[in-house]
Design an enzyme around this catalytic site. Structure first.
Site, PDB file in Angstrom:
ATOM      1  N   HIS A 168       0.843  -1.165   0.004  1.00  0.00           N
ATOM      2  CA  HIS A 168      -0.103  -0.029   0.108  1.00  0.00           C
ATOM      3  C   HIS A 168       0.848   1.248  -0.116  1.00  0.00           C
ATOM      4  O   HIS A 168       1.961   1.292   0.683  1.00  0.00           O
ATOM      5  CB  HIS A 168      -0.981   0.076   1.443  1.00  0.00           C
ATOM      6  CG  HIS A 168      -2.263  -0.793   1.338  1.00  0.00           C
ATOM      7  ND1 HIS A 168      -2.524  -1.395   2.262  1.00  0.00           N
ATOM      8  CD2 HIS A 168      -3.109  -0.940   0.236  1.00  0.00           C
ATOM      9  CE1 HIS A 168      -3.809  -2.030   2.130  1.00  0.00           C
ATOM     10  NE2 HIS A 168      -4.187  -1.646   0.559  1.00  0.00           N
ATOM     11  N   CYS A 262      -1.955   2.495   9.325  1.00  0.00           N
ATOM     12  CA  CYS A 262      -3.037   1.732   8.840  1.00  0.00           C
ATOM     13  C   CYS A 262      -4.386   1.540   9.800  1.00  0.00           C
ATOM     14  O   CYS A 262      -5.442   1.246   9.528  1.00  0.00           O
ATOM     15  CB  CYS A 262      -2.596   0.310   8.716  1.00  0.00           C
ATOM     16  SG  CYS A 262      -1.232   0.301   7.444  1.00  0.00           S
TER      17      CYS A 262
HETATM   18  N1  ARG Z   1      -4.195  -7.229   6.424  1.00  0.00           N
HETATM   19  C1  ARG Z   1      -4.481  -6.153   5.795  1.00  0.00           C
HETATM   20  C2  ARG Z   1      -4.589  -6.143   4.535  1.00  0.00           C
HETATM   21  O1  ARG Z   1      -3.487  -6.932   3.834  1.00  0.00           O
HETATM   22  C3  ARG Z   1      -3.622  -4.985   6.325  1.00  0.00           C
HETATM   23  C4  ARG Z   1      -3.756  -3.666   5.734  1.00  0.00           C
HETATM   24  C5  ARG Z   1      -2.893  -2.611   6.099  1.00  0.00           C
HETATM   25  N2  ARG Z   1      -3.263  -1.260   5.736  1.00  0.00           N
HETATM   26  C6  ARG Z   1      -2.705  -0.200   5.341  1.00  0.00           C
HETATM   27  N3  ARG Z   1      -3.199   1.008   5.194  1.00  0.00           N
HETATM   28  N4  ARG Z   1      -1.360  -0.534   4.785  1.00  0.00           N
HETATM   29  O2  ARG Z   1      -5.465  -5.599   3.742  1.00  0.00           O
END
Ligand code: ARG
Length: 272
Positions: A168, A262
């Site tokens: 991300h 996150c």
């Molecule tokens: N387990 C979640 C996923 O893979 C983690 C999300 C992390 N969020 C972020 N904004 N980087 O989607």
């Protein structure tokens, strides 16, 4: 000049958090999550964000939605508009109805994306220098950026993410003020690096190890930068710029591939 957003956040307690599936390289179902520790870490993060001067709103947790804690992915806030995410993975798609319900009952106008594009909200889009910088490839589609730009009437700059561990945008980019940002160029393709170079006058450039400690995944409240652990060099640079670093460990959430940012969604972003 300090950021003009980041004083109001949405967070969701980890009552139903866990690593129940694997959709990024950090997630391993066989590694157990300690829920008591997760609760403590979450409470501590919330208290840290509040004592830095921000207000925290709480989204009700839901059984069966372990990643709902990562509110950064709920969607995009722009003034009083909320664009719910279109998740890549079916495991997270049921979060959307729950998120959208919260936003509509809190005075936001729901502005949906078309069904055929993926975009994972503030996890993949952050405001900087009057534009929305948005990542794509692992989760969000490049095509979603044009759609978002039209929908919100905003300039969107696209950045291709290339490291699956930094899947991300918010793992590689963190706005600090109107000139500075923490950046992890190892997560971007060559063109993306140029985009950021042109956009950010004073970047704090992370090396690989620093980036993988999720220190770009910080919550910034005025001059306070909240991150899981702060590499010494990064701490010195931030302090030299007048920021105060506060460490808020989130080890249990790192097991799911998420850090401090996150776990939060800024509710006071206004670009247009
Ligand atoms: N387990 C979640 C996923 O893979 C983690 C999300 C992390 N969020 C972020 N904004 N980087 O989607």
């Amino acid at each position: 000049m300090r950021l003009d957003w980041g004083r109001r956040y949405l967070m969701c307690p980890p009552e139903h958090f866990g690593v129940l599936y694997e959709i990024n390289p950090w997630m391993h179902r066989e590694v157990p999550v300690d829920l008591d520790r997760a609760r403590d870490e979450w409470e501590r993060l919330r208290a840290t964000v509040e004592s830095a001067g921000a207000h925290v709103e709480v989204l009700d947790p839901r059984p069966g939605l372990p990643d709902l804690v990562f509110t950064a992915n709920a969607g995009l806030v722009e003034g009083d508009r909320f664009v719910p995410s279109r998740f890549r993975h079916p495991q997270r798609q049921p979060e959307v109805a729950h998120d959208a319900a919260w936003f509509s009952s809190h005075g936001f106008v729901i502005t949906p994306l078309p069904e055929d594009v993926h975009h994972e909200g503030a996890g993949d889009a952050l405001p900087f220098g009057g534009v929305l910088l948005s990542g794509y490839r692992f989760r969000s589609d490049a095509a979603s950026h044009t759609v978002l730009s039209k929908l919100l009437g905003l300039p969107v700059r696209s950045l291709e993410l290339v490291d699956p561990r930094l899947y991300h945008l918010d793992l590689t980019f963190c706005p600090l003020d109107d000139r500075r940002a923490i950046v992890a160029p190892s997560g971007w393709d060559a063109y993306g690096r140029q985009v950021v170079e042109a956009l950010v006058p004073e970047p704090l450039v992370l090396d690989d190890d620093e980036a993988l400690s999720f220190c770009a995944n910080s919550v910034v409240v005025g001059t306070t930068v909240i991150m899981p652990v702060c590499p010494a060099r990064v701490g010195r640079l931030l302090e030299g710029w007048g920021f105060e670093v506060v460490e808020s460990p989130v080890d249990e959430f790192l097991k799911a591939g998420g850090g401090c940012r996150c776990l939060t969604l800024a509710l006071d972003v206004r670009l247009a």
